[in-house]
Design an enzyme around this catalytic site. Structure first.
Site, PDB file in Angstrom:
ATOM      1  N   SER A 133     -25.503  -1.515  -2.725  1.00 31.08           N
ATOM      2  CA  SER A 133     -25.967  -2.867  -3.019  1.00 31.08           C
ATOM      3  C   SER A 133     -27.472  -2.895  -2.822  1.00 31.08           C
ATOM      4  O   SER A 133     -28.036  -2.037  -2.122  1.00 31.08           O
ATOM      5  CB  SER A 133     -25.307  -3.860  -2.058  1.00 31.08           C
ATOM      6  OG  SER A 133     -25.940  -5.116  -2.066  1.00 31.08           O
ATOM      7  N   TYR A 146     -22.642  -6.935   6.545  1.00 33.93           N
ATOM      8  CA  TYR A 146     -22.522  -6.433   5.170  1.00 33.93           C
ATOM      9  C   TYR A 146     -23.676  -5.483   4.835  1.00 33.93           C
ATOM     10  O   TYR A 146     -23.468  -4.348   4.406  1.00 33.93           O
ATOM     11  CB  TYR A 146     -22.473  -7.587   4.178  1.00 33.93           C
ATOM     12  CG  TYR A 146     -22.387  -7.116   2.741  1.00 33.93           C
ATOM     13  CD1 TYR A 146     -21.194  -6.612   2.241  1.00 33.93           C
ATOM     14  CD2 TYR A 146     -23.507  -7.153   1.896  1.00 33.93           C
ATOM     15  CE1 TYR A 146     -21.107  -6.158   0.930  1.00 33.93           C
ATOM     16  CE2 TYR A 146     -23.425  -6.701   0.596  1.00 33.93           C
ATOM     17  CZ  TYR A 146     -22.222  -6.206   0.117  1.00 33.93           C
ATOM     18  OH  TYR A 146     -22.149  -5.744  -1.182  1.00 33.93           O
TER      19      TYR A 146
END
Length: 278
Positions: A133, A146
């Protein structure tokens, strides 16, 4: 058997599902797996083989890899696309939730890598493609677990790349930014649940608003198909890049993170996301 074989996790929706379809269209034998097998039904009509796999369950992963090897004798490409994000402040998010994010985003991909590498090593060829990501390169408020898991995935991918190169196995990281998928709306609900009523509520509301937009059609959010095309490129290139950042805004954010000091980057994040610092 001449066709190469791809195993793709997180194939029930979004990036994983689109990658499965595109790789099948390229002639791969594709196994698309996910924790909820009923959500894989739409892939079967595209010629994709599906079954249930839970990347937090060792037995599920081991039996799944064995099934592929028993049926077709090889695995050429592993795409670790399964991901989970429950956002919120470090103070408020349950510790078990944080652990679960690392189980799905880090330990699942690493365990599957352990399981497929012996087969790839025997054939002296393989591709392991880890879906990271933009959060694996930068930071933002309310994303500690995350983003922390994606930073870990990137670091471990770098180590793996060096270790496995001698066996003809490539390790590639794909770094999407905002993507048009259900992930944004799910993450928005989580951040509101975890931090929307306490001392971080102002930040949580601002972040949820931005995350919810990822399900829309704004040009700043790439369709899942764009990320899937990058996965196909990484799978088929004779010499793939070590990293593929997806989207001009993602690439710009990575460059700015390199150039700006921490304080300057903090200020830029606050301006661009609408999430207040004070």
């Amino acid at each position: 058997m001449n066709a190469q074989v791809a195993l793709i996790t997180g194939a029930s929706s979004g990036i994983g599902a689109e990658a499965a379809r595109r790789m099948r269209a390229k002639g791969y034998i594709v196994y698309g797996v996910a924790r909820r097998a009923e959500r894989l039904a739409t892939l079967t009509s595209d010629g994709i083989r599906t079954f249930e796999m839970d990347v937090t369950d060792d037995e599920s992963m081991a039996s799944g890899v064995k099934r592929v090897i028993d049926e077709v004798g090889r695995i050429d490409v592993l795409v670790n696309s399964a991901g989970y994000g429950s956002l919120g402040s470090v103070e408020e998010i349950p510790l078990d939730d944080g652990r679960h994010q690392f189980e799905v985003n880090v330990f699942g991909p690493m365990r599957l890598t352990q399981l497929v590498v012996p087969h790839m090593r025997d054939q002296h060829f393989g591709r392991i493609i880890n879906i990271s990501s933009l959060g694996g390169k930068i930071y933002s408020p309310l994303t500690a677990y995350y983003n922390g898991s994606k930073h870990a995935l990137e670091a471990m991918s770098d180590c793996l790349r060096f270790e496995l190169a001698q066996f003809g196995i490539d390790v590639v990281v794909v770094e999407p930014g905002g993507t048009q998928s259900e992930w944004g709306s799910i993450a928005a609900a989580h951040v509101e649940k975890n931090s929307g009523r306490g001392p971080y509520a102002r930040q949580a509301h601002a972040m949820a608003k931005g995350l919810a937009a990822q399900g829309g059609q704004g040009q700043e959010y790439a369709p899942a198909s764009v990320v899937a095309d990058i996965i196909v490129r990484a799978s088929t290139a004779k010499k793939p890049k070590t990293r593929y950042a997806v989207g001009s805004s993602t690439k710009a954010a990575i460059v700015l993170r390199r150039l700006l000091s921490d304080r300057a980057f903090d200020a830029m994040l606050s301006r661009t996301t609408g999430v207040p610092r004070t």
